[in-house]
Design a protein around this motif. Structure first.
Motif, PDB file in Angstrom:
ATOM      1  N   GLU A 113       0.830  -1.143   0.007  1.00 43.65           N
ATOM      2  CA  GLU A 113       0.117   0.011  -0.174  1.00 43.65           C
ATOM      3  C   GLU A 113       0.986   1.414  -0.140  1.00 43.65           C
ATOM      4  N   ARG A 114       2.001   1.252   0.341  1.00 42.34           N
ATOM      5  CA  ARG A 114       2.868   2.507   0.432  1.00 42.34           C
ATOM      6  C   ARG A 114       3.586   2.879  -0.901  1.00 42.34           C
ATOM      7  N   THR A 115       3.721   4.037  -1.157  1.00 44.91           N
ATOM      8  CA  THR A 115       4.306   4.459  -2.365  1.00 44.91           C
ATOM      9  C   THR A 115       5.836   4.291  -2.372  1.00 44.91           C
TER      10      THR A 115
ATOM     11  N   ARG B  77      -2.072  22.767  -4.645  1.00 46.51           N
ATOM     12  CA  ARG B  77      -2.090  21.468  -3.869  1.00 46.51           C
ATOM     13  C   ARG B  77      -3.176  21.367  -2.866  1.00 46.51           C
TER      14      ARG B  77
ATOM     15  N   ASN C 148      -8.062  17.144  -4.609  1.00 45.65           N
ATOM     16  CA  ASN C 148      -8.835  16.262  -3.946  1.00 45.65           C
ATOM     17  C   ASN C 148      -8.868  15.074  -4.342  1.00 45.65           C
ATOM     18  N   SER C 149      -8.723  14.868  -5.647  1.00 44.53           N
ATOM     19  CA  SER C 149      -9.144  13.581  -6.465  1.00 44.53           C
ATOM     20  C   SER C 149      -8.087  13.267  -7.472  1.00 44.53           C
TER      21      SER C 149
ATOM     22  N   ASP D 263       4.033  14.648  -1.782  1.00 44.15           N
ATOM     23  CA  ASP D 263       2.984  14.122  -0.763  1.00 44.15           C
ATOM     24  C   ASP D 263       1.397  13.864  -1.619  1.00 44.15           C
ATOM     25  N   ILE D 264       1.412  14.884  -2.600  1.00 48.14           N
ATOM     26  CA  ILE D 264      -0.044  14.675  -3.329  1.00 48.14           C
ATOM     27  C   ILE D 264       0.139  13.321  -4.247  1.00 48.14           C
TER      28      ILE D 264
ATOM     29  N   ARG E 290      -0.586   9.666  -2.919  1.00 49.16           N
ATOM     30  CA  ARG E 290      -1.825   9.465  -2.504  1.00 49.16           C
ATOM     31  C   ARG E 290      -2.380   8.547  -3.574  1.00 49.16           C
ATOM     32  N   TYR E 291      -1.938   8.674  -4.916  1.00 47.75           N
ATOM     33  CA  TYR E 291      -2.734   8.093  -6.034  1.00 47.75           C
ATOM     34  C   TYR E 291      -1.688   7.264  -6.922  1.00 47.75           C
TER      35      TYR E 291
END
Length: 465
Positions: free
Chosen positions: A217-219, A283, A287-288, A328-329, A332-333
């Motif tokens: 799960e971690r980037t 930033r 949010n998606s 950081d952004i 998330r994806y």
């Protein structure tokens, strides 16, 4: 005790070889004792009818145990138990009850006599009975059948729908070879001769399977480093990102973190309306993943690219804080974030790049000065306490100048193998030397194979981080 008189039995037919009285006496004299340790007894006249049985006068007929054993099998004691002393009525024989260590009253003498007849020791009630070998031809006792481990019994009742699997119902056929003379032979014989793929193709598939391994799960963050410009750092970043994005199911992005004018967007397909600097400004509103896609480029490849500003004055404002905010952004994806770092190791973005790095890729050219600067980069990392990155580093020797060089590339490769674990050599490719957009379909097979090997080695290191 009253003795019951029974009719005198007739003479027993003599089945043993005839022996004279003198011979019997000689045998008894040589043995010294009779059967069972008894004192010798004069052998009677076997031809006499009186000696064959016991009469009312008390005459005794002697039947040796050896004669009884010759008439029965070696493992049976019934013949010995059936020997009855003359003069004793059959009806007066005691009854021996079955059961371990249980003998009816009056049978102790018979049991002792039977024991002496076979030359065995008296039975001990506390000790286990010795096993008596079975007679030849006798049936062995049936052993208890034990369930073997792994034995499956067919379940009773109807089968569930889950039992109808593809492995059970479909007939598997070997896949056709992908290329080469093996493919031609398969087509020429209409599929009857299938030799399968070559070892080279199987090794390539094994590498592709390693690349597709899940990382959790971690980037993971992988910076591509170089202390000298022009060695192909951006080219290696693009090749690595395209192979990872093509063979993996998760998302992969390549980020241009060069403080100066970066060229990552020039080597990657597609164009984006926004850059990394504009993502830093927005930033708090992203949010998606759909909103983030407006800042990345993807055209003809599954690799997303986050470009830098084309204006060097604006791009220079991209510092360590901006890099941390962008990553950081992206974390998330995306599962893997590749960073095309700037030239050198002391600029402001390099601090955050190395702190977040899970593995590094160090690019070196095929010349003497390029190889020396790449080796000094490893020394700089060790001097700054990042021995862990050196241990997991992958060195790429980019042969952009071609193979027509007097430099011994094998010696350069052996030098880096003494410091790191993985070294990959990318051969010269005319498509890469163009300096334009890279397309995997236009690469030479050797170049593509080297890019797949690089991606497999990087994923192996990311699994251990």
């Amino acid at each position: 005790m009253t003795q019951t008189n029974t009719p005198k039995p007739g003479p027993r037919p003599d089945r043993s070889p005839s022996i004279s009285q003198d011979s019997a006496a000689d045998v008894a004299g040589e043995a010294g004792t009779g059967p069972g340790g008894m004192p010798p007894v004069d052998a009677p006249d076997l031809s006499s009818s009186d000696a064959a049985g016991a009469g009312p006068t008390g005459d005794i007929s002697v039947v040796t145990v050896s004669d009884a054993q010759d008439r029965t099998s070696a493992g049976s004691l019934s013949a010995v138990n059936g020997v009855v002393q003359p003069g004793t009525a059959t009806a007066a024989m005691p009854v021996v009850t079955a059961g371990p260590g249980t003998v009816s009253p009056g049978a102790a003498g018979v049991a002792a006599a039977n024991t002496e007849a076979v030359g065995a020791e008296p039975a001990n009630a506390d000790a286990a009975e010795p096993a008596i070998p079975a007679a030849p031809g006798a049936e062995a006792p049936a052993e208890e059948v034990k369930d073997l481990p792994g034995r499956r019994e067919k379940p009773e009742g109807p089968e569930p729908a889950a039992a109808l699997t593809a492995d059970r119902l479909l007939t598997r056929t070997a896949a056709a070879p992908v290329a080469g003379w093996r493919r031609w032979l398969y087509q020429a014989t209409f599929g009857y001769v299938n030799l399968g793929d070559s070892d080279q193709v199987r090794i390539q598939r094994a590498m592709e399977h390693r690349i597709a391994t899940r990382l959790g799960e971690r980037t993971r963050y992988v910076p591509v480093l170089s202390r000298k410009g022009g060695v192909g750092k951006t080219t290696v970043t693009t090749l690595l990102g395209m192979v990872l994005a093509e063979l993996r199911e998760d998302r992969v992005i390549a980020m241009d973190a060069n403080p100066d004018r970066g060229t990552l967007s020039d080597r990657s397909p597609g164009r984006a309306d926004f850059t990394a600097r504009q993502l830093v400004k927005d930033r708090f509103t992203v949010n998606s993943f759909a909103q983030l896609s407006n800042y990345t480029a993807r055209d003809g490849s599954r690799l997303d690219v986050l470009a830098s500003d084309t204006d060097p004055m604006v791009a220079h404002a991209f510092d360590d804080a901006d890099y941390r905010a962008v990553t950081d952004i992206l974390g998330r994806y995306y599962s893997i974030v590749l960073t095309d770092s700037g030239t050198g190791m002391v600029h402001s973005v390099m601090k955050g790049t190395l702190e977040k790095a899970d593995a590094v890729v160090l690019v070196s050219g095929g010349s003497v000065d390029e190889a020396r600067l790449a080796s000094e980069t490893l020394s700089w990392l060790e001097a700054h306490g990042r021995q862990d990155l050196v241990a997991k580093a992958t060195v790429v020797i980019n042969m952009a100048a071609g193979n027509r060089t007097l430099v011994n590339i094998d010696e350069i490769e052996q030098h880096f193998l003494s410091r790191v674990k993985n070294v990959v050599r990318i051969p010269h490719d005319r498509h890469l030397a163009e300096g334009s957009r890279i397309r995997l379909s236009q690469l030479k097979p050797a170049t593509r194979a080297a890019a797949v090997e690089l991606a497999a080695l990087v994923v192996d290191e990311l699994q251990q981080s």
